[in-house]
Design a protein around this motif. Structure first.
Motif, mmCIF file in Angstrom:
data_model
loop_
_atom_site.group_PDB
_atom_site.id
_atom_site.type_symbol
_atom_site.label_atom_id
_atom_site.label_comp_id
_atom_site.label_asym_id
_atom_site.label_seq_id
_atom_site.Cartn_x
_atom_site.Cartn_y
_atom_site.Cartn_z
ATOM 1 N N SER A 109 -3.348 0.836 -5.135
ATOM 2 C CA SER A 109 -3.946 1.056 -3.818
ATOM 3 C C SER A 109 -3.557 -0.020 -2.815
ATOM 4 N N GLU A 157 -7.081 0.141 -9.490
ATOM 5 C CA GLU A 157 -7.076 1.345 -8.656
ATOM 6 C C GLU A 157 -5.860 2.204 -8.970
ATOM 7 N N GLY A 207 0.775 -1.232 0.000
ATOM 8 C CA GLY A 207 0.000 0.000 0.000
ATOM 9 C C GLY A 207 0.805 1.280 0.000
#
Length: 343
Positions: A286, A343, A83
């Motif tokens: 993401s 994402e 992340g």
């Protein structure tokens, strides 16, 4: 057995009900290999453009060409999975071997430290990678600063540090150990290719079959839930940032060995290609999703496209446009086949 004995309130539905029968086939289960048809298509086109494109010598040359940058791709894949993102990897790619060569060999214009012997070049470069990762971890994890801004600042600072230490000079005295990484063979294969294959294989095994790998995905998917499950998320992120910088340093050593020099601009602009390779390879920006196999196929596809355009004698000014358009096309194909929004 009663509901209370099963650990739920009376009348409460079971938390999980097993489903019998075969699971339906899903394209997402093959996400890691979605770029494989594109890679094969480029190889086929290359064969018709020039039969030498599929020669063993050219394929080995392609793998050698991508060996250094593929380690940055591997590093970035790890960082994205937890992340985060690390823009400073391209500067570490130049700084780590630069400091090592500067300390061990120097130049006529830039002196060298007397305490550093030639054999120390590789350890020094890897320690520089550890130091950069520690600093990134300190700022991102300990102080809670935005990872994008921190690594963007580090990208500039590290590049400036290399320029300052070398006086803007190209370092051309390279120890034999470093040239071995870039230009020698092992069991009939280039050493750099063997290193890359081994590191990607080990990374795939760790991410797929170990608790540590599952922890990385858990942290990237939902850090709060990961902490609630007992995962030490901060240690995971810090460790990944250090690992990523070490991989970038090793990639820089391979590149230095290939060209027997270190320029202050080494790795400049690589980060854009690295992110492109990760994203088209299915690594989510993401966090919590992606595979090192997909990332490897991503950088392989990009390098193959560049080589194909070169064989086709496409003007250099047009190669960037065509490469960018093909990346967008690959993203669309990955999105349609993967069944989920990237994402």
């Amino acid at each position: 057995m009663t509901d209370l004995a099963k650990g739920r309130a009376p009348g409460q539905a079971p938390a999980f009900v097993p489903v019998e029968g075969p699971r339906p086939f899903r394209w997402s289960s093959l996400r890691d290999l979605l770029l494989l048809p594109a890679v094969i298509a480029v190889l086929v086109v290359g064969y018709f453009v020039d039969h030498k494109f599929l020669s063993g010598a050219n394929l080995i040359n392609i793998l050698t060409t991508m060996s250094a940058i593929s380690l940055i791709v591997l590093a970035q894949a790890f960082v994205l999975i937890v992340g985060k993102m690390d823009l400073s990897l391209e500067s570490t790619f130049g700084l780590a071997p630069g400091i090592a060569i500067w300390a061990c060999m120097g130049t006529a214009d830039v002196g060298a430290f007397g305490w550093a012997s030639e054999w120390m070049a590789i350890p020094v470069a890897l320690l520089v990678g550890v130091a950069v990762g520690l600093i990134n971890g300190l700022l991102i994890v300990k102080f809670g600063l935005n990872g994008f801004i921190v690594t963007l600042a580090m990208l500039t600072a590290l590049r400036g540090l290399l320029t300052f230490l070398t006086g803007g000079q190209t370092l051309r005295k390279v120890p034999d150990a470093v040239t071995y990484l870039g230009g020698s063979d092992f069991l009939g294969m280039p050493v750099n290719v063997v290193i890359v294959v081994v590191l990607f294989a080990v990374s795939f095994f760790v991410l797929t079959y170990t608790r540590l790998g599952r922890a990385l995905y858990a942290v990237g998917g939902n850090v709060a839930a990961a902490r609630a499950a007992g995962i030490r998320a901060d240690r995971i992120v810090w460790g990944v940032l250090i690992l990523a910088s070490v991989l970038a340093a090793l990639g820089g050593l391979i590149y230095t060995g290939q060209f027997a020099s270190v320029q202050v601009s080494q790795g400049d602009g690589y980060i854009f290609q690295v992110f492109a390779a990760c994203v088209i390879g299915g690594v989510s920006l993401s966090g919590g999703r992606g595979s090192v196999i997909g990332a490897f196929l991503g950088i392989l596809l990009l390098i193959l496209i560049q080589k194909l355009l070169s064989y086709a004698e496409v003007p250099a000014d047009s190669i960037k446009f065509i490469s960018g358009a093909l990346i967008l096309l690959a993203l669309i194909i990955t999105r349609l086949a993967g069944g989920k929004r990237q994402e």
